[in-house]
Design an enzyme around this catalytic site. Structure first.
Site, PDB file in Angstrom:
ATOM      1  N   GLU A  52      23.324  68.038   3.104  1.00  0.00           N
ATOM      2  CA  GLU A  52      23.009  67.923   4.526  1.00  0.00           C
ATOM      3  C   GLU A  52      24.045  68.637   5.390  1.00  0.00           C
ATOM      4  O   GLU A  52      25.252  68.492   5.188  1.00  0.00           O
ATOM      5  CB  GLU A  52      22.964  66.456   4.978  1.00  0.00           C
ATOM      6  N   SER A  77      41.964  68.673  12.023  1.00  0.00           N
ATOM      7  CA  SER A  77      40.633  68.323  12.533  1.00  0.00           C
ATOM      8  C   SER A  77      40.249  69.133  13.762  1.00  0.00           C
ATOM      9  O   SER A  77      39.091  69.138  14.169  1.00  0.00           O
ATOM     10  CB  SER A  77      40.584  66.839  12.866  1.00  0.00           C
ATOM     11  N   CYS A 102      55.355  58.897  22.715  1.00  0.00           N
ATOM     12  CA  CYS A 102      55.310  60.197  23.382  1.00  0.00           C
ATOM     13  C   CYS A 102      53.953  60.455  24.024  1.00  0.00           C
ATOM     14  O   CYS A 102      53.870  60.973  25.123  1.00  0.00           O
ATOM     15  CB  CYS A 102      55.646  61.295  22.375  1.00  0.00           C
ATOM     16  N   HIS A 113      36.488  72.922  17.332  1.00  0.00           N
ATOM     17  CA  HIS A 113      36.433  71.666  18.071  1.00  0.00           C
ATOM     18  C   HIS A 113      35.975  71.949  19.491  1.00  0.00           C
ATOM     19  O   HIS A 113      36.633  72.684  20.219  1.00  0.00           O
ATOM     20  CB  HIS A 113      37.782  70.959  18.088  1.00  0.00           C
ATOM     21  N   CYS A 119      54.853  63.656  17.671  1.00  0.00           N
ATOM     22  CA  CYS A 119      54.081  62.681  16.902  1.00  0.00           C
ATOM     23  C   CYS A 119      53.316  63.337  15.748  1.00  0.00           C
ATOM     24  O   CYS A 119      52.828  62.642  14.864  1.00  0.00           O
ATOM     25  CB  CYS A 119      53.148  61.858  17.793  1.00  0.00           C
ATOM     26  N   ASP A 154      43.473  59.745  12.195  1.00  0.00           N
ATOM     27  CA  ASP A 154      43.337  60.080  13.604  1.00  0.00           C
ATOM     28  C   ASP A 154      44.531  59.518  14.373  1.00  0.00           C
ATOM     29  O   ASP A 154      44.878  58.357  14.221  1.00  0.00           O
ATOM     30  CB  ASP A 154      42.027  59.454  14.120  1.00  0.00           C
ATOM     31  N   ARG A 157      41.675  68.621  16.740  1.00  0.00           N
ATOM     32  CA  ARG A 157      42.108  67.946  17.945  1.00  0.00           C
ATOM     33  C   ARG A 157      43.350  67.093  17.703  1.00  0.00           C
ATOM     34  O   ARG A 157      44.446  67.470  18.011  1.00  0.00           O
ATOM     35  CB  ARG A 157      40.973  67.089  18.485  1.00  0.00           C
ATOM     36  N   ASP A 193      39.881  60.490   6.911  1.00  0.00           N
ATOM     37  CA  ASP A 193      40.053  60.878   8.305  1.00  0.00           C
ATOM     38  C   ASP A 193      41.259  60.129   8.843  1.00  0.00           C
ATOM     39  O   ASP A 193      41.281  58.899   8.836  1.00  0.00           O
ATOM     40  CB  ASP A 193      38.778  60.519   9.094  1.00  0.00           C
TER      41      ASP A 193
END
Lengths: 542, 395
Positions: free
Chosen positions: B44, B160, B121, B316, B131, B111, B162, B109
């Site tokens: 998919e 990713s 920060c 992104h 970070c 995040d 972002r 993932d």
């Protein structure tokens, strides 16, 4: 409504072939009463002697082969009900006692004996018990394959039962059984063990250096040791788990569960064939409902809740988990996915319509960082999804306590989960204090939490906040909590005897003071058929 | 993110999909050597088009067909899903329930928003090079465990685009893992537990499992520079109160009394360590390090076989940055803020040969990493085949 007579209308006998998933049963074998006798005789004759032993070489089994014989409807039903009773006992004992403790074991053994299931690896022939064990297991598969909640419950209880019985096997029989189910693994050599001694010691709780030396360790493929490595109870190296012989039971259980879970999925697919049998379908439905009670999808009072009342209701009638979610939503104008699911479905269960739900979430979210447009695009979909209006159009059911406690624990930033399970005891204590729970009550709740009796803790919370002495039901669903609380507040527990008078939810709230001294225990489901009353009473007495 | 205007995407995307997207290695990756029948065809893909229009359950006969479709639709985002029992585009032609997700890479993932309670920060979607160290640590910890504990060979780590990183574990055996197995693996890899109602999110008990001690030894080298100096977690009374809430009660009071006398976070940490030495059964020092630095995985992404994840080399849509593979050998030098891939690409000189345009842009080194990853898989597949034919030759 279930009518047992309906079952009687068809044949008195059932061909168990239909328990075989995947097998297309187009026509059931019907037997005339006359023939029954001779058939039974023949069957008995065939199974006598060696054949019986072949069929069930061990008191314990993985239930790989479905039964194929013909049995009478009465036996079918009795077997099913007995096993359900047994599983219910397993569940109750698991909540009240530490699993594997002497008390737990002796009580479970008593029940197993009483219900005539194979309770210990007897050397003598206990063919009848083994047969009952076998057949009844397969019947319940039919009743418990239909939804995820049912499957989860069934697997959990069957696992506990299996664990108990496996642990009762003595060393020799363990070996034999492992061979029988193809689960013998190679032990690691002395040299390897010496080399890995430190790691083995550190990865297996409760071992001493000396013990590591004397125990056998087996090299088990990752997949088979899932339950051990997920909680880091075993050493993992290069896709193999190094399992001490004392933990082999976990491997066996893991394997048992995988097989059972696959089988249930398969059974679910072949269910339509079975359900077309009008003799069975009502019985199966009744069997599955006996445990969960209502699943709170179909609500009588849909649309009876108005949005302005939710704040007040959240204080008076919401269980702690939902109160926490509601507060978090009001405070942050946002909830993350897990919270939206748990709370959204709960609200659906108490009677919010889709339109109300959309309005409710939107009005809150747009107070925060989300604007109306983003809400419509990003969040409205999942709300409609919950109501079965999108995607695969499943009408989702509100989460039960078991689901909330066991699956998807909250991560940082989440407010869902069970506050009794997923909060620091210290924070829980503060929260309860701020909700004006008396100190003695808080101590009792924290004691229950410590013993991992989260649902009992919540029950206690209900008792204390609703001010009743005996709550008269066992709590297993947040929506049940709400319904019971509302019943109390509206004096609903008496309604059964008196003609009910329509009340607005406003009145329900204000009448709390006058009725909350009421402590009449709720009677069992009065709508149940008289034929099955015994069964119903059984499941509501705890 | 400064300088990127999402409105310019419609102009940039056609350029990117026509000239820069590495279709060659991408198609080779998802075909997995063509060993399993119709593996690519049953995969998919999901496109996100303008105005957040999702088009799910797309599938293609060949990588070339996918390429054509991408150039036609110019999707804002591309997600990769599972390999199903049937071609996803034809899912309505098979019996309901028969259409099942069968295999997928094991994905992770990580995040940055999940670290909001421990970074000072930035917050939510913002990141900075300070970070970003958290992601570096996360990759080191997870990657070691994947290789050494789970015996995994083929991992693709990807920025990713972002605020985080993804990992694609592509070994043949792992792609077949059940949902339960994926969940178990994530649980094994998770130490930070609890939501907003839990203050102390890491609780260690004896014995310390080798996975935890290995992870600690990977966190430790970063801790002083990142947490004490960079984040200054013991810099003010407000922030150190959050830290000391994690130590036993009697040490807590002692520390609160003495912390103000010290000059900076490093000194205060020294003090904390010294005090902790005296109460050995406690693991508070390690627990603090882990709570502040240990990877936080999104279990829901990893668990579901059918869960979609943004594809490598997808853009992104909010930042315009390309999701690029990360070279683990140069992990410490990776800076996500440098990767304004697409913007730069736009100004690259017009190349002559069409097919290898990415070689001439700043995308080149990342494509190289990707190619190496795909080559490694090819190689081990050939090795496997050889082994098999050798075995057969014995007869």
């Amino acid at each position: 409504m279930l009518k047992l007579q309906q079952l009687a209308r068809g044949s008195q006998r059932i061909c168990l072939n239909l328990l075989t998933p995947g097998l297309k049963v187009t026509r059931f074998q019907f037997h005339l009463k006359k023939m029954e006798f001779s058939r039974e005789k023949r069957l008995k004759a065939r199974l006598a002697g060696d054949r019986r032993g072949d069929l069930y070489p061990h008191s314990l089994q993985f239930y790989l082969q479905p039964p194929t014989e013909n049995i009478s409807l009465a036996e079918f039903e009795n077997f099913a009900i007995d096993r359900l009773k047994l599983l219910k006992v397993v569940e109750n004992l698991g909540v009240s006692y530490v699993k594997g403790s002497d008390e737990y074991k002796s009580r479970l053994e008593r029940e197993i004996r009483k219900l005539k299931f194979p309770f210990r690896a007897l050397v003598e022939d206990d063919y009848d018990a083994r047969r009952k064990d076998h057949i009844s297991h397969f019947i319940l598969r039919l009743a418990y394959c239909q939804s995820e909640d049912l499957r989860r419950w069934f697997i959990q209880q069957e696992m506990d039962l299996f664990r108990y019985r496996f642990n009762e096997l003595n060393g020799d029989l363990v070996e034999k059984f492992l061979k029988y189910v193809n689960l013998s693994y190679g032990a690691i050599s002395k040299e390897v063990k010496e080399k890995l001694a430190v790691q083995l010691l550190n990865s297996t709780p409760g071992l001493s250096g000396a013990k590591v030396e004397e125990l056998e360790f087996y090299k088990v493929p990752l997949q088979d040791a899932m339950d051990l490595f997920r909680v880091r109870r075993v050493y993992l190296l290069n896709a193999f788990a190094y399992v001490p012989q004392t933990d082999i039971v976990a491997i066996v259980l893991n394997n048992f569960r995988t097989k059972l879970s696959k089988a249930l999925a398969l059974t679910a697919r072949s269910l339509p064939a079975v359900q077309s049998d009008e003799r069975l379908q009502p019985l199966l439905n009744h069997l599955s409902h006996s445990y969960v009670g209502p699943d709170y999808t179909i609500q009588k009072n849909i649309g009876k809740i108005s949005l302005e009342h939710i704040d007040a209701l959240s204080v008076k009638s919401f269980p702690l988990c939902m109160r926490q979610l509601h507060k978090a939503l009001r405070d942050n104008h946002h909830l993350r996915h897990g919270g939206r699911m748990q709370y959204g479905l709960f609200l659906k269960g108490i009677g919010l319509t889709l339109e109300q739900a959309l309005q409710f979430w939107k009005s809150e979210f747009i107070k925060g960082k989300v604007d109306a447009d983003k809400f419509d695009k990003g969040y409205a979909y999942s709300i409609r999804h919950n109501y079965g209006k999108e995607g695969k159009r499943t009408d989702y059911t509100p989460f039960s306590c078991m689901k909330i406690i066991l699956s998807n624990p909250p991560s940082p930033g989440d407010y869902h989960g069970c506050p009794f399970r997923h909060s620091d005891p210290e924070l829980l204590k503060q929260k309860l204090q701020s909700y004006k729970i008396p100190p003695t009550g808080i101590t009792q709740i924290l004691e229950l939490v410590k013993g991992m009796h989260y649902q009992l803790a919540c029950q206690k919370y209900f008792q204390l906040t609703q001010d009743v002495d005996d709550i008269g039901f066992s709590l297993n669903h947040p929506n049940q909590y709400f319904a019971e609380s509302q019943k109390l507040l509206s004096g609903g527990r008496e309604v059964k005897k008196e003609p009910s008078e329509p009340e607005s939810s406003q009145q329900k709230l204000s009448s709390q003071k006058s009725t909350n001294s009421c402590s009449i225990p709720i009677s069992s489901n009065t709508e149940a058929d008289t034929e099955l009353e015994g069964l119903d009473a059984y499941f509501t007495e705890d | 993110m400064a300088g990127f205007e999402p409105g310019s995407l419609p102009d940039l995307l056609p350029l990117y999909y026509r000239r820069l997207f590495p279709y060659g290695p991408y198609g080779r990756w998802l075909s997995y050597g063509g060993v399993v029948k119709n593996y690519f065809q049953r995969r998919e893909f999901s496109f996100t088009l303008r105005d957040d229009i999702y088009v799910r359950y797309q599938s293609f006969n060949s990588p070339q067909e996918l390429e054509k479709e991408m150039q036609k639709m110019n999707p804002y985002k591309i997600d990769v899903g599972a390999v199903y029992s049937h071609r996803p585009s034809q899912r309505n032609t098979v019996h309901m329930g028969a259409f099942q997700a069968q295999e997928k890479e094991l994905v992770f993932d990580i995040d940055m928003t999940d670290y909001d309670d421990v970074r000072r920060c930035c917050s939510s979607a913002e990141i900075c090079s300070k970070c970003w160290t958290l992601m570096t640590i996360a990759i080191r910890v997870i990657d070691r465990a994947l290789v050494e504990d789970f015996g995994v060979k083929h991992r693709l780590w990807v920025y990713s685009g972002r605020r985080g990183v993804h990992c694609w574990v592509c070994d043949d055996s792992v792609r077949k893992w059940s949902c339960a197995m994926r969940t178990a693996a994530v649980e094994y890899l998770t130490l930070v537990k609890g939501g907003s109602e839990t203050v102390k999110k890491v609780n260690l008990t004896d014995p310390i499992h080798p996975f935890i001690s290995h992870s600690l030894s990977l966190v430790e080298p970063y801790f002083e520079d990142y947490a004490l100096v960079g984040q200054d977690i013991l810099g003010s009374s407000e922030s150190w109160e959050k830290v000391v809430a994690l130590v036993p009660e009697y040490i807590l009071r002692l520390l609160l009394r003495e912390f103000p006398k010290k000059h900076d976070s490093v000194q205060r940490w020294e003090l904390l360590k010294k005090k902790m030495e005296k109460c050995k059964p406690s693991h508070a020092e390690s627990e603090i390090m882990l709570q502040y630095c240990f990877p936080r995985l999104d279990i829901n992404v990893s668990r579901g076989v059918n869960h979609l994840l943004k594809s490598p080399f997808s853009v992104h849509p909010k930042t315009g940055r390309v999701s690029v593979p990360i070279d683990l050998r140069k992990l410490d030098q990776f800076d996500p803020l440098e990767e304004d891939g697409e913007k730069e690409n736009e100004t690259e000189p017009e190349p002559k040969r069409r097919t290898r345009d990415y070689r001439k842009t700043s995308l080149a080194p990342y494509v190289r990493v990707f190619e190496q990853f795909v080559e490694e898989m090819d190689k081990s597949r050939k090795g496997e085949l050889l082994k098999k034919s050798d075995l057969q030759g014995d007869f």
